[in-house]
Design a protein around this motif. Structure first.
Motif, PDB file in Angstrom:
ATOM      1  N   LEU A  59      31.923  43.684  35.592  1.00 14.45           N
ATOM      2  CA  LEU A  59      33.218  43.042  35.341  1.00 14.45           C
ATOM      3  C   LEU A  59      33.982  42.752  36.634  1.00 14.45           C
ATOM      4  O   LEU A  59      34.852  41.897  36.664  1.00 14.45           O
ATOM      5  CB  LEU A  59      34.076  43.917  34.414  1.00 14.45           C
ATOM      6  CG  LEU A  59      33.511  44.108  33.003  1.00 14.45           C
ATOM      7  CD1 LEU A  59      34.480  44.917  32.142  1.00 14.45           C
ATOM      8  CD2 LEU A  59      33.220  42.764  32.320  1.00 14.45           C
ATOM      9  N   ARG A  60      33.666  43.521  37.703  1.00 16.44           N
ATOM     10  CA  ARG A  60      34.376  43.298  38.976  1.00 16.44           C
ATOM     11  C   ARG A  60      33.443  42.829  40.094  1.00 16.44           C
ATOM     12  O   ARG A  60      33.890  42.624  41.222  1.00 16.44           O
ATOM     13  CB  ARG A  60      35.106  44.582  39.405  1.00 16.44           C
ATOM     14  CG  ARG A  60      36.253  44.935  38.448  1.00 16.44           C
ATOM     15  CD  ARG A  60      36.989  46.187  38.854  1.00 16.44           C
ATOM     16  NE  ARG A  60      38.106  46.440  37.954  1.00 16.44           N
ATOM     17  CZ  ARG A  60      38.777  47.587  37.883  1.00 16.44           C
ATOM     18  NH1 ARG A  60      38.434  48.599  38.679  1.00 16.44           N
ATOM     19  NH2 ARG A  60      39.777  47.727  37.050  1.00 16.44           N
ATOM     20  N   GLY A  61      32.154  42.742  39.802  1.00 18.57           N
ATOM     21  CA  GLY A  61      31.202  42.223  40.798  1.00 18.57           C
ATOM     22  C   GLY A  61      31.131  43.053  42.061  1.00 18.57           C
ATOM     23  O   GLY A  61      30.886  42.520  43.154  1.00 18.57           O
ATOM     24  N   ILE A  62      31.341  44.368  41.931  1.00 15.91           N
ATOM     25  CA  ILE A  62      31.332  45.195  43.150  1.00 15.91           C
ATOM     26  C   ILE A  62      29.892  45.524  43.566  1.00 15.91           C
ATOM     27  O   ILE A  62      28.965  45.403  42.765  1.00 15.91           O
ATOM     28  CB  ILE A  62      32.151  46.493  42.973  1.00 15.91           C
ATOM     29  CG1 ILE A  62      31.449  47.449  41.992  1.00 15.91           C
ATOM     30  CG2 ILE A  62      33.570  46.181  42.520  1.00 15.91           C
ATOM     31  CD1 ILE A  62      31.940  48.871  42.139  1.00 15.91           C
ATOM     32  N   GLN A  63      29.735  45.953  44.828  1.00 20.49           N
ATOM     33  CA  GLN A  63      28.409  46.321  45.335  1.00 20.49           C
ATOM     34  C   GLN A  63      28.396  47.776  45.771  1.00 20.49           C
ATOM     35  O   GLN A  63      29.389  48.260  46.312  1.00 20.49           O
ATOM     36  CB  GLN A  63      28.042  45.468  46.544  1.00 20.49           C
ATOM     37  CG  GLN A  63      27.893  43.995  46.264  1.00 20.49           C
ATOM     38  CD  GLN A  63      27.564  43.246  47.547  1.00 20.49           C
ATOM     39  OE1 GLN A  63      26.607  43.557  48.237  1.00 20.49           O
ATOM     40  NE2 GLN A  63      28.389  42.259  47.871  1.00 20.49           N
ATOM     41  N   LEU A  64      27.266  48.421  45.571  1.00 19.95           N
ATOM     42  CA  LEU A  64      27.041  49.793  46.038  1.00 19.95           C
ATOM     43  C   LEU A  64      25.906  49.724  47.056  1.00 19.95           C
ATOM     44  O   LEU A  64      24.819  49.251  46.735  1.00 19.95           O
ATOM     45  CB  LEU A  64      26.657  50.673  44.844  1.00 19.95           C
ATOM     46  CG  LEU A  64      26.400  52.149  45.106  1.00 19.95           C
ATOM     47  CD1 LEU A  64      27.639  52.838  45.677  1.00 19.95           C
ATOM     48  CD2 LEU A  64      25.983  52.845  43.801  1.00 19.95           C
ATOM     49  N   ILE A  65      26.174  50.169  48.293  1.00 18.55           N
ATOM     50  CA  ILE A  65      25.204  49.963  49.382  1.00 18.55           C
ATOM     51  C   ILE A  65      24.786  51.310  49.976  1.00 18.55           C
ATOM     52  O   ILE A  65      25.636  52.080  50.440  1.00 18.55           O
ATOM     53  CB  ILE A  65      25.839  49.094  50.504  1.00 18.55           C
ATOM     54  CG1 ILE A  65      26.396  47.791  49.914  1.00 18.55           C
ATOM     55  CG2 ILE A  65      24.828  48.815  51.601  1.00 18.55           C
ATOM     56  CD1 ILE A  65      27.320  47.044  50.866  1.00 18.55           C
ATOM     57  N   GLY A  66      23.487  51.577  49.975  1.00 18.99           N
ATOM     58  CA  GLY A  66      22.979  52.824  50.560  1.00 18.99           C
ATOM     59  C   GLY A  66      22.777  52.681  52.066  1.00 18.99           C
ATOM     60  O   GLY A  66      22.353  51.623  52.541  1.00 18.99           O
ATOM     61  N   ILE A  67      23.101  53.753  52.777  1.00 24.95           N
ATOM     62  CA  ILE A  67      22.961  53.745  54.249  1.00 24.95           C
ATOM     63  C   ILE A  67      21.968  54.816  54.666  1.00 24.95           C
ATOM     64  O   ILE A  67      22.116  55.980  54.277  1.00 24.95           O
ATOM     65  CB  ILE A  67      24.327  54.049  54.925  1.00 24.95           C
ATOM     66  CG1 ILE A  67      25.388  53.045  54.491  1.00 24.95           C
ATOM     67  CG2 ILE A  67      24.183  54.108  56.449  1.00 24.95           C
ATOM     68  CD1 ILE A  67      25.133  51.612  54.891  1.00 24.95           C
ATOM     69  N   ASP A  68      20.975  54.443  55.461  1.00 30.26           N
ATOM     70  CA  ASP A  68      20.053  55.432  56.040  1.00 30.26           C
ATOM     71  C   ASP A  68      20.002  55.236  57.546  1.00 30.26           C
ATOM     72  O   ASP A  68      19.637  54.160  58.019  1.00 30.26           O
ATOM     73  CB  ASP A  68      18.643  55.277  55.474  1.00 30.26           C
ATOM     74  CG  ASP A  68      17.679  56.153  56.248  1.00 30.26           C
ATOM     75  OD1 ASP A  68      17.960  57.366  56.381  1.00 30.26           O
ATOM     76  OD2 ASP A  68      16.668  55.645  56.764  1.00 30.26           O
ATOM     77  N   SER A  69      20.386  56.273  58.268  1.00 30.26           N
ATOM     78  CA  SER A  69      20.354  56.165  59.737  1.00 30.26           C
ATOM     79  C   SER A  69      19.032  56.654  60.310  1.00 30.26           C
ATOM     80  O   SER A  69      18.707  56.372  61.455  1.00 30.26           O
ATOM     81  CB  SER A  69      21.481  57.015  60.339  1.00 30.26           C
ATOM     82  OG  SER A  69      21.243  58.390  60.073  1.00 30.26           O
ATOM     83  N   VAL A  70      18.253  57.396  59.519  1.00 32.52           N
ATOM     84  CA  VAL A  70      17.083  58.103  60.064  1.00 32.52           C
ATOM     85  C   VAL A  70      15.971  57.133  60.455  1.00 32.52           C
ATOM     86  O   VAL A  70      15.473  57.163  61.579  1.00 32.52           O
ATOM     87  CB  VAL A  70      16.566  59.145  59.039  1.00 32.52           C
ATOM     88  CG1 VAL A  70      15.301  59.819  59.557  1.00 32.52           C
ATOM     89  CG2 VAL A  70      17.638  60.185  58.758  1.00 32.52           C
ATOM     90  N   ALA A  71      15.586  56.274  59.501  1.00 36.29           N
ATOM     91  CA  ALA A  71      14.467  55.371  59.759  1.00 36.29           C
ATOM     92  C   ALA A  71      14.949  53.963  60.130  1.00 36.29           C
ATOM     93  O   ALA A  71      14.164  53.019  60.113  1.00 36.29           O
ATOM     94  CB  ALA A  71      13.572  55.306  58.524  1.00 36.29           C
ATOM     95  N   TYR A  72      16.227  53.827  60.456  1.00 36.43           N
ATOM     96  CA  TYR A  72      16.757  52.506  60.833  1.00 36.43           C
ATOM     97  C   TYR A  72      15.919  51.970  62.012  1.00 36.43           C
ATOM     98  O   TYR A  72      15.699  52.682  62.998  1.00 36.43           O
ATOM     99  CB  TYR A  72      18.228  52.644  61.229  1.00 36.43           C
ATOM    100  CG  TYR A  72      18.934  51.315  61.404  1.00 36.43           C
ATOM    101  CD1 TYR A  72      19.364  50.582  60.308  1.00 36.43           C
ATOM    102  CD2 TYR A  72      19.149  50.799  62.679  1.00 36.43           C
ATOM    103  CE1 TYR A  72      19.994  49.366  60.477  1.00 36.43           C
ATOM    104  CE2 TYR A  72      19.783  49.586  62.856  1.00 36.43           C
ATOM    105  CZ  TYR A  72      20.202  48.867  61.742  1.00 36.43           C
ATOM    106  OH  TYR A  72      20.833  47.656  61.913  1.00 36.43           O
TER     107      TYR A  72
END
Ligand code: NAP
Length: 331
Positions: free
Chosen positions: A263-276
């Motif tokens: 209904l709000r078009g929001i995004q959920l974004i995962g962050i990984d610094s280890v294998a970047y």
């Protein structure tokens, strides 16, 4: 040559730690050897000293997921003896002997040349926490966050390493509408000095009535905590907004519902610094180095290999504020 290293090991059912005198042959394999000048203490490093912390992949291990120093031996022509470098993540301090030792032997594909404008000590004030905060901000900018609109940005676990670094980096980038979500009311002056414009308690976000949507309070969220706080925030993100998640300081559960997304078009974004990917890291570190004037305001505690373990309790019981660095070969 022998040198000092801080080990963790399992003895029967007990996790023990000890400083030992070791040689280079005791380190994991790699094509560069670094004389370590500084390391740091991240949340994950605290878990490395906990039985069933879920971090150490094999025992005995030298923890320390971050390190910096000078190359003393190199089998990669791209890296010279005396060159200053830093490294975070990959297998360091988890499956590959890490930063809590006077020397480290690493794969050169894991190291980053020290960027101009950053001292070795600065690089560990930043460490994995700051690198993760920078990745979180970049992901939200890719999702539409732009300082020209002065969006309302919330940061959870605000007094911790990632939280303080996120506030300082956002401020350095020109964002002024920053809400620090913290359970440490006493740290409000510190958070405001870093750049927070508002301070909110997690109690004001977490509600137990299971409403699927709430008033739209924040455009973007950087979450380091997970659990009920992250779930509560998802119901309060404005139309088209986004939340990055990097941490689980309050647990791994995320009980949410579909309505904020559809209904709000929001995004959920995962962050990984280890294998970047390593080839993308120097650009991020260069951006961080431009923000050091802001980052240096973060409270930072310096310990040594001898006093490091005493500092872990503050992270374990959530009384820590800011960053912790470990001074190693700085006599
Ligand atoms: N994905 C990645 O690559 C990555 C990289 C770095 C860190 N992390 C994760 O990010 C999280 C934060 O790391 P950090 O280095 O910033 O740790 P930290 O310095 O220990 O800070 C964590 C902060 O979270 C809040 N907190 C702690 N326990 C909590 C609980 N039970 N409930 C609610 N809030 C709690 C506290 O902030 P307030 O008192 O201000 O509320 C605390 O200062 C950790 O889970 C860590 O593993 C992930």
């Amino acid at each position: 040559m022998t040198f000092k290293a801080l080990y963790v090991d399992m003895q029967g059912e007990n996790l023990i730690h000890a400083i030992k005198n070791i040689t280079i042959d005791d380190l994991s394999d790699g094509d560069v050897i670094i004389e370590v000048k500084y390391s740091s203490i991240n949340y994950k490093d605290m878990l490395a000293f906990k039985k069933k912390g879920g971090v150490i992949r094999k025992y005995p291990m030298i923890p320390g997921i971050d390190l910096c120093g000078e190359i003393v031996e190199s089998n990669n022509p791209s890296y010279n003896i005396g060159q200053k470098v830093l490294a975070t993540g990959f297998g360091i301090g988890v499956s590959h002997t890490g930063g809590y030792a006077q020397y480290a032997r690493l794969q050169s594909s894991w190291i980053t040349p020290l960027p101009n404008g950053l001292s070795l000590k600065d690089s560990m004030i930043v460490g994995t926490a700051g690198f993760t905060a920078a990745l979180s901000i970049e992901s939200l900018q890719q999702a539409g966050m732009n300082k020209s609109n002065q969006p309302k940005i919330a940061i959870t676990g605000a007094t911790g390493g990632v939280g303080t670094m996120a506030i300082a980096l956002l401020k350095a980038k020109g964002y002024d509408n920053i809400t620090a979500i913290t359970s440490k009311d006493s740290q409000s002056p510190m958070l405001k000095s870093l750049g927070a414009s508002d301070i909110v308690s997690p109690k004001d976000i977490i509600k137990d009535d299971n409403k699927p949507l709430r008033p739209q309070c924040f455009d973007y969220v950087i979450d380091c905590v997970g659990g009920e706080l992250a779930a509560g925030l998802l119901t309060q993100i404005s139309y088209g907004g986004a939340m990055s998640v990097c941490g689980n300081a309050s647990g791994i559960a995320l009980n949410t519902n579909i309505l904020p997304f559809i209904l709000r078009g929001i995004q959920l974004i995962g962050i990984d610094s280890v294998a970047y990917p390593n080839e993308k890291r120097l650009r991020i570190w260069n951006e961080i180095s431009n923000a050091m004037e802001f980052i240096r305001k973060i409270p930072t505690t310096e310990v040594t290999l001898d006093t490091l373990v005493d500092r872990l309790d503050s992270i374990k019981n959530s009384t820590n504020t800011g960053r912790n660095i470990v001074s190693i070969n700085n006599q």
